[in-house]
Design an enzyme around this catalytic site. Structure first.
Site, PDB file in Angstrom:
ATOM      1  N   HIS A 267     -67.119  74.689  52.680  1.00  0.00           N
ATOM      2  CA  HIS A 267     -68.432  75.073  52.083  1.00  0.00           C
ATOM      3  C   HIS A 267     -67.595  75.567  50.605  1.00  0.00           C
ATOM      4  CE1 HIS A 267     -72.302  76.153  50.789  1.00  0.00           C
ATOM      5  NE2 HIS A 267     -72.534  77.184  51.621  1.00  0.00           N
ATOM      6  N   HIS A 309     -69.647  64.722  50.775  1.00  0.00           N
ATOM      7  CA  HIS A 309     -70.823  65.782  50.685  1.00  0.00           C
ATOM      8  C   HIS A 309     -71.599  65.526  51.959  1.00  0.00           C
ATOM      9  CE1 HIS A 309     -73.808  68.677  49.283  1.00  0.00           C
ATOM     10  NE2 HIS A 309     -72.995  69.142  48.745  1.00  0.00           N
ATOM     11  N   ASP A 366     -66.926  70.747  43.701  1.00  0.00           N
ATOM     12  CA  ASP A 366     -65.681  71.624  43.899  1.00  0.00           C
ATOM     13  C   ASP A 366     -64.394  70.973  43.350  1.00  0.00           C
ATOM     14  OD1 ASP A 366     -66.760  74.170  44.439  1.00  0.00           O
ATOM     15  OD2 ASP A 366     -67.194  73.145  46.354  1.00  0.00           O
TER      16      ASP A 366
HETATM   17  N1  CMC Z   1     -61.586  63.081  53.525  1.00  0.00           N
HETATM   18  C1  CMC Z   1     -61.628  61.973  54.275  1.00  0.00           C
HETATM   19  N2  CMC Z   1     -62.404  61.636  54.989  1.00  0.00           N
HETATM   20  C2  CMC Z   1     -63.557  62.162  54.955  1.00  0.00           C
HETATM   21  C3  CMC Z   1     -63.750  63.057  53.995  1.00  0.00           C
HETATM   22  C4  CMC Z   1     -62.544  63.667  53.338  1.00  0.00           C
HETATM   23  N3  CMC Z   1     -62.888  64.713  52.505  1.00  0.00           N
HETATM   24  N4  CMC Z   1     -65.033  63.565  54.203  1.00  0.00           N
HETATM   25  C5  CMC Z   1     -65.497  62.800  55.155  1.00  0.00           C
HETATM   26  N5  CMC Z   1     -64.607  61.853  55.422  1.00  0.00           N
HETATM   27  C6  CMC Z   1     -65.031  60.836  56.785  1.00  0.00           C
HETATM   28  C7  CMC Z   1     -65.195  61.288  58.065  1.00  0.00           C
HETATM   29  O1  CMC Z   1     -63.800  61.475  58.697  1.00  0.00           O
HETATM   30  C8  CMC Z   1     -66.088  60.446  58.810  1.00  0.00           C
HETATM   31  O2  CMC Z   1     -65.266  59.190  58.833  1.00  0.00           O
HETATM   32  P1  CMC Z   1     -65.821  58.319  60.423  1.00  0.00           P
HETATM   33  O3  CMC Z   1     -67.156  57.722  59.829  1.00  0.00           O
HETATM   34  O4  CMC Z   1     -64.729  56.990  60.095  1.00  0.00           O
HETATM   35  O5  CMC Z   1     -65.790  59.183  61.405  1.00  0.00           O
HETATM   36  C9  CMC Z   1     -66.999  60.238  57.552  1.00  0.00           C
HETATM   37  O6  CMC Z   1     -66.331  60.519  56.313  1.00  0.00           O
HETATM   38  C10 CMC Z   1     -68.170  61.034  57.598  1.00  0.00           C
HETATM   39  O7  CMC Z   1     -67.833  62.476  57.686  1.00  0.00           O
HETATM   40  P2  CMC Z   1     -68.627  63.460  58.235  1.00  0.00           P
HETATM   41  O8  CMC Z   1     -67.683  64.720  58.549  1.00  0.00           O
HETATM   42  O9  CMC Z   1     -69.668  63.193  59.138  1.00  0.00           O
HETATM   43  O10 CMC Z   1     -69.471  64.082  56.982  1.00  0.00           O
HETATM   44  P3  CMC Z   1     -70.056  65.570  56.876  1.00  0.00           P
HETATM   45  O11 CMC Z   1     -71.516  65.150  56.019  1.00  0.00           O
HETATM   46  O12 CMC Z   1     -70.424  66.108  58.178  1.00  0.00           O
HETATM   47  O13 CMC Z   1     -69.190  66.509  56.097  1.00  0.00           O
HETATM   48  C11 CMC Z   1     -68.047  67.432  54.443  1.00  0.00           C
HETATM   49  C12 CMC Z   1     -69.433  66.814  54.663  1.00  0.00           C
HETATM   50  C13 CMC Z   1     -68.225  68.303  52.932  1.00  0.00           C
HETATM   51  C14 CMC Z   1     -67.937  68.793  55.259  1.00  0.00           C
HETATM   52  C15 CMC Z   1     -67.041  66.782  54.463  1.00  0.00           C
HETATM   53  O14 CMC Z   1     -66.871  65.509  53.539  1.00  0.00           O
HETATM   54  C16 CMC Z   1     -65.595  67.358  54.177  1.00  0.00           C
HETATM   55  O15 CMC Z   1     -64.999  67.955  54.993  1.00  0.00           O
HETATM   56  N6  CMC Z   1     -64.994  67.337  52.850  1.00  0.00           N
HETATM   57  C17 CMC Z   1     -63.953  67.997  52.438  1.00  0.00           C
HETATM   58  C18 CMC Z   1     -64.408  69.489  52.079  1.00  0.00           C
HETATM   59  C19 CMC Z   1     -65.239  69.693  50.866  1.00  0.00           C
HETATM   60  O16 CMC Z   1     -64.924  69.225  49.919  1.00  0.00           O
HETATM   61  N7  CMC Z   1     -66.214  70.493  51.063  1.00  0.00           N
HETATM   62  C20 CMC Z   1     -67.326  70.830  49.994  1.00  0.00           C
HETATM   63  C21 CMC Z   1     -68.399  70.338  49.942  1.00  0.00           C
HETATM   64  S1  CMC Z   1     -69.410  70.492  48.539  1.00  0.00           S
HETATM   65  C22 CMC Z   1     -69.589  72.195  48.024  1.00  0.00           C
HETATM   66  C23 CMC Z   1     -70.716  72.595  48.811  1.00  0.00           C
HETATM   67  O17 CMC Z   1     -71.842  72.337  48.559  1.00  0.00           O
HETATM   68  O18 CMC Z   1     -70.695  73.587  49.442  1.00  0.00           O
END
Ligand code: CMC
Length: 427
Positions: A267, A309, A366
């Site tokens: 986050h 995201h 971010d």
């Molecule tokens: N790098 C590589 N792969 C990723 C990433 C990433 N940053 N983010 C998601 N994926 C992949 C994930 O492995 C999954 O792959 P598969 O379908 O093959 O299993 C797919 O994309 C969907 O991911 P998810 O975890 O189900 O997506 P989510 O919506 O639960 O998670 C997130 C969103 C932001 C937590 C995640 O994208 C992440 O960890 N990003 C990096 C951390 C980050 O930049 N966070 C800041 C968010 S924006 C600030 C805010 O508003 O707070």
């Protein structure tokens, strides 16, 4: 509200439930589950609450597919270009843009609250010299409830408003003290002759021994950064504030819960994680190709920080604004900016990569905010504090909205129990 319903039938028992369909002014409708358990004996299962609307809200609208973000109806790009952070605070809190006299009154009110009790300065001085500024912030915001007993009646709208003003006004002061304690620098007093953002910059960087020269470029960049982070609908920290506040907890305790939730790298901690990642790539000599390969490898826990995201599955509109700002700021600064060059290369490589395109993983706000904060000389362990300062208005606006919602009840999710069935204690 619509007249439509959805009928759900349990094929085993034949029980049916008529579920009311609800619609807001924008966005997809929702199925009301109010009578689901009564009619069927079932709850819903939604880990991470990705499919669950937890409240009705008139503050912020996001369309993740189209990359739209509106505050009280106003598009984020227009606010970032034409408004000020304090005006956006008014908009989020009161639901409308202020006229000149309303803005002046609001600004003066905020200014009357910028100082903190001297004991709060002592409180912060009591932290270990190497405490993380977020650890100090979460503790200090919670501790505010021990100082302002005069406005803790959550059922009194006037008390709620005073608490909102206090939080918006005092966060820059407290945030700067968390930094200055860490650095062993004397705490500065707020200067109410300055704008909200300029005051924060002097609280952070001025020293009593000499005059502080404001940089208009830095002030403008920070103003936009704060606007972009002011609110973002029912994200983890805002939902935490609502959940904590739903028990009747006081506003300072509720906002402290939001600060704690924001701290995590998934986050608010992401901008710090982005810089850590870029520096690690630079120092290890890894290439963009190997970095991307690691991010795609399911056996490697590494993820590209600043990408993806939960809601934006096309592009993050805040990232577009901030990317432009990042260019302008870095053009204005002298010298080579190797981290920014690396960030650009990484962004370009991911945009061309099938894995990222398929999963709609684009740079989020971010990805760039860390680079901007670094260019402004804000130390890395202060990045999430900056986010918390900006988001405080969003949190308190949601908290206030919740308390004036006639449907508001204590938040209490359910579970699917997977533990042992009943058993007797031995002997
Ligand atoms: N790098 C590589 N792969 C990723 C990433 C990433 N940053 N983010 C998601 N994926 C992949 C994930 O492995 C999954 O792959 P598969 O379908 O093959 O299993 C797919 O994309 C969907 O991911 P998810 O975890 O189900 O997506 P989510 O919506 O639960 O998670 C997130 C969103 C932001 C937590 C995640 O994208 C992440 O960890 N990003 C990096 C951390 C980050 O930049 N966070 C800041 C968010 S924006 C600030 C805010 O508003 O707070």
């Amino acid at each position: 509200m619509t007249n439509k319903t959805l009928t759900l039938t349990d094929n085993d028992s034949g029980k049916t439930a008529e579920l009311e369909l609800l619609e807001g002014t924008h966005g997809p409708g929702c199925i009301s589950l109010k009578n689901l358990y009564k009619d069927t004996g079932y709850f819903t299962y939604d880990p991470g609450y990705g499919m669950t609307g937890s409240c009705k809200s008139a503050i912020t609208f996001i369309d993740g597919e189209e990359g739209i973000l509106l505050h009280r109806g106003y598009p984020i790009d227009q606010l970032a270009e034409k408004s000020s952070y304090l005006e956006v605070c008014y908009l989020l809190l009161y639901g409308k843009l202020p006229d000149k006299s309303e803005f002046n009154t609001f600004s003066d009110t905020i200014k009357t609250h910028t100082m903190v009790h001297e004991n709060i300065r002592d409180f912060i001085s009591g932290f270990r010299y190497d405490a993380h500024p977020m650890a100090m912030l979460v503790g200090t915001v919670g501790a505010l409830s021990s100082f302002y007993h005069d406005s803790l009646d959550i059922n009194d709208p006037k008390h709620r408003e005073i608490s909102a003003h206090r939080l918006i006004a005092k966060l820059p002061t407290i945030a700067s003290y968390c930094y200055r304690h860490h650095r062993g620098l004397p705490f500065m007093y707020p200067d109410n002759n300055l704008s909200y953002v300029e005051n924060f910059l002097q609280l952070m960087f001025a020293v009593p021994a000499q005059d502080y020269q404001q940089s208009p470029v830095a002030a403008k960049a920070l103003e936009v950064m704060l606007i972009l982070h002011a609110d973002h609908e029912q994200n983890a920290s805002t939902s935490t504030v609502r959940l904590a506040g739903s028990s009747g907890a006081n506003p300072f305790a509720s906002i402290a819960a939001g600060v704690a939730s924001l701290w995590g790298p998934a986050h608010g901690g992401a901008n710090e994680a982005v810089i850590n990642m870029l520096e690690a790539i630079e120092q290890s000599g890894e290439t963009i190709e190997t970095t991307i390969a690691r991010a795609k490898d399911k056996n490697d826990p590494f993820r590209l920080m600043g990408f993806g995201h939960r809601v934006y599955k096309n592009f993050d509109p805040r990232a577009q604004i901030i990317a432009k700002l990042c260019h302008e700021l870095l053009d204005d600064l002298e010298g080579d900016q190797p981290l920014f060059t690396l960030a650009r290369e990484l962004e370009e490589a991911t945009l061309a990569d099938e894995y990222f395109r398929e999963r709609k993983l684009y740079p989020n706000v971010d990805f760039y905010s860390g680079i901007i904060l670094r260019a402004l000389d804000i130390p890395m362990n202060m990045f999430t504090v900056m986010f918390a300062m900006a988001r405080t208005v969003g949190w308190i606006s949601h908290w206030s909205e919740m308390h004036s919602d006639p449907e508001f009840r204590i938040g209490r999710p359910r579970q699917i129990y997977t533990g042992h069935s009943r058993r007797d204690y031995p002997g």
